[in-house]
Write a protein that holds these residues in place. Structure first.
Motif, PDB file in Angstrom:
ATOM      1  N   GLN A  39      -5.775   8.083   9.971  1.00 59.46           N
ATOM      2  CA  GLN A  39      -6.789   9.017   9.487  1.00 59.46           C
ATOM      3  C   GLN A  39      -7.418   8.575   8.166  1.00 59.46           C
ATOM      4  OE1 GLN A  39      -3.500   9.391   9.395  1.00 59.46           O
ATOM      5  NE2 GLN A  39      -2.855  11.176   8.236  1.00 59.46           N
ATOM      6  N   CYS A  40      -6.898   7.507   7.551  1.00 63.53           N
ATOM      7  CA  CYS A  40      -7.392   7.044   6.251  1.00 63.53           C
ATOM      8  C   CYS A  40      -8.587   6.108   6.417  1.00 63.53           C
ATOM      9  CB  CYS A  40      -6.289   6.331   5.488  1.00 63.53           C
ATOM     10  SG  CYS A  40      -4.924   7.434   5.067  1.00 63.53           S
ATOM     11  N   GLN A  41      -9.578   6.271   5.550  1.00 64.67           N
ATOM     12  CA  GLN A  41     -10.734   5.384   5.561  1.00 64.67           C
ATOM     13  C   GLN A  41     -10.366   3.992   5.031  1.00 64.67           C
ATOM     14  OE1 GLN A  41     -10.911   8.554   4.364  1.00 64.67           O
ATOM     15  NE2 GLN A  41     -12.396   9.548   5.701  1.00 64.67           N
ATOM     16  N   LEU A  42      -9.434   3.932   4.088  1.00 59.44           N
ATOM     17  CA  LEU A  42      -8.896   2.651   3.622  1.00 59.44           C
ATOM     18  C   LEU A  42      -7.433   2.605   4.037  1.00 59.44           C
ATOM     19  CD1 LEU A  42      -8.886  -0.036   2.136  1.00 59.44           C
ATOM     20  CD2 LEU A  42      -8.644   1.219  -0.023  1.00 59.44           C
ATOM     21  N   GLN A  43      -7.135   1.758   5.015  1.00 64.88           N
ATOM     22  CA  GLN A  43      -5.771   1.645   5.530  1.00 64.88           C
ATOM     23  C   GLN A  43      -5.091   0.442   4.895  1.00 64.88           C
ATOM     24  OE1 GLN A  43      -5.936   1.575   9.809  1.00 64.88           O
ATOM     25  NE2 GLN A  43      -6.932   3.561   9.904  1.00 64.88           N
ATOM     26  N   ILE A  44      -3.993   0.720   4.205  1.00 68.23           N
ATOM     27  CA  ILE A  44      -3.204  -0.320   3.551  1.00 68.23           C
ATOM     28  C   ILE A  44      -1.801  -0.257   4.138  1.00 68.23           C
ATOM     29  CG2 ILE A  44      -2.321  -1.190   1.355  1.00 68.23           C
ATOM     30  CD1 ILE A  44      -4.573   0.404  -0.029  1.00 68.23           C
ATOM     31  N   THR A  45      -1.410  -1.311   4.810  1.00 66.52           N
ATOM     32  CA  THR A  45      -0.060  -1.345   5.395  1.00 66.52           C
ATOM     33  C   THR A  45       0.775  -2.313   4.575  1.00 66.52           C
ATOM     34  OG1 THR A  45      -0.832  -3.014   6.959  1.00 66.52           O
ATOM     35  CG2 THR A  45      -0.785  -0.739   7.723  1.00 66.52           C
ATOM     36  N   SER A  46       1.392  -1.768   3.560  1.00 63.40           N
ATOM     37  CA  SER A  46       2.302  -2.562   2.727  1.00 63.40           C
ATOM     38  C   SER A  46       3.376  -1.625   2.192  1.00 63.40           C
ATOM     39  CB  SER A  46       1.554  -3.267   1.593  1.00 63.40           C
ATOM     40  OG  SER A  46       1.125  -2.356   0.627  1.00 63.40           O
ATOM     41  N   PRO A  47       4.503  -2.184   1.744  1.00 65.48           N
ATOM     42  CA  PRO A  47       5.590  -1.340   1.227  1.00 65.48           C
ATOM     43  C   PRO A  47       5.116  -0.437   0.084  1.00 65.48           C
ATOM     44  CG  PRO A  47       6.302  -3.617   1.441  1.00 65.48           C
ATOM     45  CD  PRO A  47       4.825  -3.604   1.687  1.00 65.48           C
ATOM     46  N   GLY A  48       5.604   0.773   0.093  1.00 67.22           N
ATOM     47  CA  GLY A  48       5.281   1.716  -0.980  1.00 67.22           C
ATOM     48  C   GLY A  48       4.036   2.537  -0.743  1.00 67.22           C
ATOM     49  N   ILE A  49       3.349   2.301   0.397  1.00 70.14           N
ATOM     50  CA  ILE A  49       2.138   3.073   0.700  1.00 70.14           C
ATOM     51  C   ILE A  49       2.490   4.139   1.734  1.00 70.14           C
ATOM     52  CG2 ILE A  49      -0.212   2.999   1.622  1.00 70.14           C
ATOM     53  CD1 ILE A  49      -0.029   1.547  -0.993  1.00 70.14           C
ATOM     54  N   ALA A  50       2.220   5.395   1.397  1.00 74.59           N
ATOM     55  CA  ALA A  50       2.503   6.512   2.305  1.00 74.59           C
ATOM     56  C   ALA A  50       1.403   6.629   3.360  1.00 74.59           C
ATOM     57  CB  ALA A  50       2.594   7.808   1.513  1.00 74.59           C
TER      58      ALA A  50
END
Length: 137
Positions: free
Chosen positions: A70-81
Motif C-alpha cells: 500500500q506504500c507509494q515508496l516501497q523499501i524492503t530492507s531491515p528495520g522498515i515496517a
C-alpha cells in the motif's frame, strides 16, 4: 457631530497610528499577507539503503513509505515496517509522521514522536535508509 472617513481629524488619527508602528512591524505585516508558494510535490533522494541513488517525487496529500504494497515508496530492507512513515503535504507545509513502528523515524538524527515539519535539505532516516528532502519547483 459626525465625522467623515476622509475628514482631517480621522486622517490625522490614521497617520498617528501608522507613525507609532515600528517600520519592521509594518514591513513584516505587508510581506506576511502575501501567500506563500504552493508546495505540490517533494523530491526524495535516497542516500543510503537498497534504493541508494534514486530520486522519487512524492505528491500529496499523503505519501506512505514502508515495505507494504500500500506504500507509494516501497523499501524492503531491515528495520522498515510495513507502513513506516507518511509524508503529509497540505500545499504550504510538508510533515513526516512516524506511524508507530518499532524502529522509529529520525529527522536530522533526532528521533520524532509524532509529526515533524520538514524543510528542504532535511534528512529523514527510516531503518538503514537515509532520505534527503527537497521541494520540487
Amino acid at each position: 457631530m459626525s465625522l467623515s472617513l476622509n475628514s482631517p481629524a480621522v486622517a490625522s488619527e490614521r497617520i498617528a497610528c501608522y507613525a507609532a508602528e515600528p517600520l519592521e512591524t509594518s514591513l513584516r505585516m505587508k510581506t506576511a499577507t502575501r501567500p506563500p508558494a504552493r508546495i505540490t510535490s517533494v523530491s526524495l533522494t535516497i542516500l543510503t539503503g537498497t534504493l541508494r541513488g534514486q530520486t522519487i517525487t512524492a505528491t500529496g496529500p499523503r505519501f506512505l513509505i514502508g515495505s507494504g504494497l500500500q506504500c507509494q515508496l516501497q523499501i524492503t530492507s531491515p528495520g522498515i515496517a510495513t507502513v513506516h512513515a507518511a509524508l503529509l503535504l497540505d500545499g504550504y507545509t510538508v510533515r513526516v509522521r512516524d506511524m508507530g513502528c518499532l524502529g522509529g523515524t529520525k529527522v536530522n538524527g533526532e528521533m520524532i514522536a509524532n509529526d515533524r515539519w520538514l524543510e528542504p535539505d532535511d534528512h529523514v532516516e527510516l531503518g538503514h535508509t537515509l532520505i534527503k528532502i527537497g521541494y520540487a519547483k
